[in-house]
Design an enzyme around this catalytic site. Structure first.
Site, PDB file in Angstrom:
ATOM      1  N   CYS A   1       2.672   5.735   6.206  1.00 25.59           N
ATOM      2  CA  CYS A   1       3.424   7.163   6.300  1.00 25.59           C
ATOM      3  C   CYS A   1       4.579   7.072   5.455  1.00 25.59           C
ATOM      4  O   CYS A   1       5.648   6.352   5.682  1.00 25.59           O
ATOM      5  CB  CYS A   1       3.953   7.349   7.593  1.00 25.59           C
ATOM      6  SG  CYS A   1       5.064   8.837   8.015  1.00 25.59           S
TER       7      CYS A   1
ATOM      8  N   CYS B   1       7.940   8.214   7.063  1.00 28.54           N
ATOM      9  CA  CYS B   1       8.555   7.141   8.065  1.00 28.54           C
ATOM     10  C   CYS B   1       9.189   6.132   7.468  1.00 28.54           C
ATOM     11  O   CYS B   1      10.294   5.791   7.980  1.00 28.54           O
ATOM     12  CB  CYS B   1       7.117   6.322   8.824  1.00 28.54           C
ATOM     13  SG  CYS B   1       5.989   7.583   9.854  1.00 28.54           S
TER      14      CYS B   1
END
Length: 149
Positions: A72, A75
């Protein structure tokens, strides 16, 4: 041929420094680095469900839970930003990192449908949450609300 030329140009632009060699040269430490700074103590990776129960749900301190994934992109931006903000609070709040690929059961239990998802927990209850990336001002407000500052 064009690729080789581009590679040569790139290599000629980067400084080349060789590490010192010989018996008097400083040696690099082997293995992983270990730090005992406040940032490392206030942030931890969840190992399993019982670890989550012990260190998050049963914790007397407020805990920010960062549900993330290695793949991600957002993230990778939010995680370090959030860790830095938590470290500034010097132990008033803790941060648990939960990889959703390793702990799918926790992600399902806490209804994580997208990453990054960040939960604010107090006394085992979810008191606030957000999904997606936030700037530092928004993170600061989120954390201050959690600790009651």
């Amino acid at each position: 041929m064009a690729q080789r030329l581009a590679l040569r140009r790139l290599l000629s632009l980067t400084p080349r420094t060789l590490p010192p060699q010989g018996p008097l040269a400083p040696r690099a430490p082997h293995g992983r680095a270990f730090s005992t700074s406040a940032g490392c103590r206030s942030t931890f990776n969840v190992q399993d469900g019982s670890d989550f129960q012990d260190r998050v749900v049963n914790n007397p301190k407020p805990v920010v839970v960062d549900f993330h994934a290695q793949w991600c992109g957002p993230c990778k931006i939010l995680g370090p930003r959030l860790e830095k903000m938590v470290a500034k609070l010097e132990g008033k709040v803790l941060m648990a990192k939960v990889d959703i690929d390793d702990h799918t059961d926790l992600a399902i239990e806490y209804e994580v449908s997208a990453v990054p998802t960040v939960l604010a927990m107090k006394n085992g209850d979810v008191v606030d949450k957000f999904v997606g990336i936030k700037d530092e001002d928004q993170l600061e407000a989120f954390l201050k609300k959690l600790i009651g500052a």
